[in-house]
Design an enzyme around this catalytic site. Structure first.
Site, mmCIF file in Angstrom:
data_model
loop_
_atom_site.group_PDB
_atom_site.id
_atom_site.type_symbol
_atom_site.label_atom_id
_atom_site.label_comp_id
_atom_site.label_asym_id
_atom_site.label_seq_id
_atom_site.Cartn_x
_atom_site.Cartn_y
_atom_site.Cartn_z
ATOM 1 N N MET A 266 0.839 -1.205 0.000
ATOM 2 C CA MET A 266 0.000 0.000 0.000
ATOM 3 C C MET A 266 0.866 1.244 0.000
ATOM 4 S SD MET A 266 -2.954 1.319 0.022
ATOM 5 C CE MET A 266 -3.162 3.106 0.023
ATOM 6 N N GLU A 301 4.561 0.786 -5.889
ATOM 7 C CA GLU A 301 4.107 1.608 -4.756
ATOM 8 C C GLU A 301 4.823 2.952 -4.753
ATOM 9 O OE1 GLU A 301 1.474 0.485 -3.551
ATOM 10 O OE2 GLU A 301 1.706 -1.586 -4.219
HETATM 11 ZN ZN LIG Z 1 -1.392 0.226 -6.968
#
Ligand SMILES: [Zn+2]
Length: 872
Positions: A266, A301
């Protein structure tokens, strides 16, 4: 978390802009051993002259201990929090403060704030922040966050987004840290971590000379396995500067590796949180493929810092705006770092194996969906992988310079804002003075277009006319089916792979891109020699299914020497699919693969190809690709078990046919095992698998020996080869592997995967036994996937057992998982919904298993949405 009512879909067309802005957020998070108290104070200002109240979102039934507006406490008990939404009256400019008590230690859904091992961490995309605090949790509400974390000193590391501005000690053995992120962001990019963590540190100097502190935080004992991830990060930062001119913007960039994580990773601003599987990797614990994946995900990311964070999505229907674009960027990064041809082929194989079935199945949707009940269900191969193909088509049509001009305009117009897919396409069109209105059907129409190309050749005039026809199949999404814009890159191949120049409209070219915009169109090429073979869709220039009139002999020509690596590989794939389809259609007929095997043998000896390219050509098409081809055949029944059997038969026949070439190569690989390149290791694994399956003399001993190698790629090559069938060597290799890696929870996931995927051997009973193993953890998504998802996706004979027992087995576990982690349950269930090509009898068994999950009652919105779509 549980919702008994039928989910009400949210529609893209119902979007309403926020009428109140949040100018600054001050979060105070007090962590205790059994709870967290979150005080969320923010300043509001009106964006219009309405008097509408402010909507705050929270978890359904989540505590609202206290709410204060402009210094006046409101009666918190007057707010109905049951539906996860409350309305608060505010003035033109107000200050709102909410206080909430949450219980991260009991949070098994892994969204919001939760405990993973001994550390507390967060996952807020898409709607996790509302499980932490009552807040306008929507991506188009962007604000500047200041976060103070207070915790016992037994959690020495306290992290959040941005820069650390203050830290100190408190009474009662507690301490605090305050972080300030100067960049406006939506709440889904918020993150915090608290724990007793180790870290490694490095730095990067940006092109304008700023020094950025780089840190990777891990659990104690894991710091030595972060080197590859750190190097990957630095390469990504450099590449984004070199290729896109985009630099990092904060003083510090942090990554935290977490063992319990629903997704891969994330991109929270300045504080990426990763599934530890995608950080902790070196040659001893990870294969070459794993290492490349780690590098690609670290890059992905990081690239989100611009495409996702600085420019975010207006609403969740726009998810592909950041994901399609960022996947395209990470694919290009990997292509630049390694082999462009191999990367492209890998990505196409994945798209065909997982996205094409989604496009033709019950959960089909366009890359920008029109409605959803649970947005978590739309983190799909369509939004990500097909989304990236759509960006790639734009780049193909505009060329690299045109695409970069479009990117520059997109950043100039939308930096610091929440944008839409329309905004992106408009920037691309405006920067290049082109009209993309028809192209935008790719955003609104679901389904994989089928392009048929037929040829008319005139020997007299040496002209070749290509007739193109496109058709978008009907899908469950029922979107419009207007003709799409489809760029088709093509070339002509002569004998020995010679490039035959294209003559078209007075130009002479090595290859050209023909853009199909009508339902039917044609292209005439002149000065075409009679024996030239067309190579279509080079580089896989559009995400379509292609039907051509190429003969086997012509495809053999392409396999032997098309200069386009994709074209070469795809010719082999097409030959294999055709042969397999007829093997399934007439199962009793004898099989003659001599021509194809001779072609593969030549490929294997071709000095122009490296080991990785050869390994790819020798890889059979995935089960789902063959299923789709068989379903198209008028006389064949799409029986997954039979297809699996014939695919395995073909593999062993190819293995036998290649023995004279492959056996000496295997001996050579074994001798210099310690000095092989990653490319050669890829070929080594492929050949050893064929050797064991086809019974080469000594192949099992070779594989057992290799499974003991300290390089994980080689060890896995040996183990995977043995894992194809029952036997004492397989048992020995698995037992030794478990002994060696008992203390490494991540490597043990490989051990679970080998067993749950083992054809014939791993029945549901075996999988249940695996889930009792000490290294298994039923609250850890990686572990659940390594047994259950692998069983459903890769163990065809047991999952598709004719009595339906495999389906019922998966269903039973999904019902249990849903109680703890709905997001993961809604993923693991998907193989049960992929029945559209099968016989009515099999469909009934699969639907019966889904019905059983549903009848248990009390299932989550996530799972309910997937099941309802599949049953209709
Ligand atoms: Zn992504």
């Amino acid at each position: 978390m549980l919702d008994h009512a039928a989910p009400v879909p949210i529609k893209r067309s119902s979007y309403i802009k926020p009428h109140i802005a949040i100018d600054a957020v001050h979060l105070t998070i007090r962590l205790f051993d059994d709870r967290a108290v979150v005080i969320c104070r923010f300043e509001t200002s009106r964006l219009d002259d309405s008097t509408k109240p402010l909507t705050l979102f929270g978890g359904k039934g989540m505590a609202l201990d206290r709410i204060v507006v402009d210094g006046a406490p409101l009666d918190a008990s007057q707010f109905d929090t049951a539906q996860g939404e409350i309305q608060v009256e505010v003035g033109a400019n107000s200050v709102v403060e909410t206080t909430t008590t949450i219980h991260p230690h009991e949070n098994t859904s892994l969204e919001g704030l939760y405990l993973s091992g001994d550390m507390l961490c967060t996952q807020c995309e898409p709607e996790g922040f509302r499980h932490i605090a009552w807040y306008p949790d929507r991506p188009d509400v962007m604000s500047v966050f200041t976060t103070r974390i207070e915790a016992p000193r037994s959690w020495p590391v306290l992290l959040s987004n941005g820069n650390l501005i203050e830290e100190g000690v408190l009474d009662d053995h507690r301490h605090f840290a305050t972080w300030h992120d100067p960049f406006k962001k939506p709440s889904y990019l918020f993150a915090m971590v608290a724990g007793d963590l180790d870290h490694v540190q490095d730095h990067f100097t940006t092109k304008d000379g700023r020094d950025v502190d780089l840190r990777i935080y891990v659990e104690h004992g894991n710091a030595t396995r972060t080197k590859h991830a750190m190097e990957s990060l630095k390469r990504s930062m450099k590449w984004d500067e070199d290729v896109y001119g985009l630099s990092y913007d904060l003083d510090i960039f942090m990554i935290v590796a977490v063992s319990h994580f629903n997704m891969g990773a994330m991109e929270n601003k300045g504080l990426n949180i990763f599934n530890s599987k995608f950080i902790l990797a070196d040659e001893e614990t990870a294969t070459d493929g794993d290492l490349d994946r780690v590098e690609g995900i670290v890059a992905h990311e990081y690239f989100h810092n611009w495409t996702g964070n600085r420019i975010t999505c207006r609403d969740w229907f726009q998810l592909t705006l950041k994901e399609g674009l960022t996947v395209y960027r990470d694919q290009e990064f990997t292509a630049d770092m390694h082999s462009r041809g191999v990367k492209r082929t890998d990505d196409v194989a994945l798209l065909r194996a997982i996205q094409f079935p989604e496009d033709s199945g019950p959960t089909s949707h366009p890359i920008r969906p029109e409605e959803y009940s649970e947005i978590n269900n739309f983190y799909t191969p369509t939004v990500y992988e097909k989304g990236a193909e759509v960006i790639r088509m734009i780049a193909t049509m505009l060329g690299q310079d045109g695409f970069m001009k479009g990117m520059a305009l997109y950043v100039e117009r939308h930096d610091g804002t929440a944008a839409t897919c329309d905004d992106f396409v408009a920037a691309m069109a405006d920067a290049n003075g082109v009209d993309f209105s028809q192209f935008k059907h790719w955003y609104s129409q679901a389904g994989t277009p089928v392009v048929t190309i037929t040829r008319h050749y005139s020997a007299d005039t040496q002209t070749l006319t290509l007739h193109f026809h496109q058709k978008l199949p009907k899908t469950a999404a029922k979107t419009e089916r207007k003709p799409m814009v489809i760029p088709i890159t093509l070339g002509l191949v002569g004998g020995n792979g010679a490039v035959v120049p294209l003559h078209h409209d007075g130009d002479t070219l090595d290859q050209m891109t023909f853009t199909l915009t009508e339902a039917e169109d044609s292209l005439t090429l002149t000065e075409v020699p009679e024996d030239a073979v067309p190579s279509y869709l080079r580089g896989f220039s559009a995400p379509v299914r292609l039907k051509t009139d190429l003969t086997d002999a012509e495809e053999m020509r392409l396999l032997a020497g098309d200069v386009d690596p994709f074209g070469r590989w795809d010719a082999g794939q097409s030959l294999m699919v055709k042969a397999l389809t007829s093997m399934v259609a007439t199962p009793s007929a004898s099989v003659d693969l001599t021509g194809m095997i001779n072609g593969l043998a030549e490929t294997l000896s071709d000095k122009r190809l490296d080991g990785a390219e050869k390994a790819q050509i020798l890889r059979l098409p995935s089960q789902s690709i063959i299923e789709a081809a068989v379903a198209d055949h008028p006389d064949a029944v799409c029986d997954p078990y039979l297809i699996w059997e014939k695919r395995r038969l073909m593999m062993s026949l190819i293995g036998k046919g290649l023995e004279a070439t492959a056996a000496p190569m295997l001996t050579a690989f074994e001798k210099k095992a310690n000095r092989l390149t990653a490319q050669d290791r890829a070929l080594y694994g492929r050949l050893l698998g064929l050797a064991v399956l086809s019974g080469y003399a000594g192949a099992e001993d070779h594989a057992l020996n290799l499974s003991r190698h300290k390089n994980m790629t080689l060890s896995e090559n040996g183990l995977a080869a043995l894992n194809q069938m029952e036997g004492a060597n397989r048992e020995t290799a698995l037992a030794e592997f478990a002994d060696r890696w008992a203390d490494n929870s991540l490597v043990m996931e490989k051990w679970f995967m080998h067993q749950s995927s083992a054809p014939m051997v791993s029945t549901p009973e075996h999988c249940d036994a695996l889930m009792e193993h000490p290294a298994f953890d039923a609250n850890n998504p990686n572990k659940l996937r390594s047994v259950l998802s692998v069983f459903a996706a890769m163990n065809t004979p047991n999952f598709h057992a004719n009595d339906g027992s495999g389906y019922l087995y998966l269903a039973r576990h999904i019902a249990q998982i849903d109680q703890r982690n709905p997001q993961v349950a809604a993923r693991i269930v998907l193989p049960l919904t992929r029945f559209s090509l099968y016989s009515d009898e099999r469909k009934a068994m699969m639907k019966g298993a889904l019905a059983r999950i549903k009848s248990a009652g009390g299932i989550s919105t996530d799972l309910s949405e997937v099941i309802s779509k599949s049953m209709n």
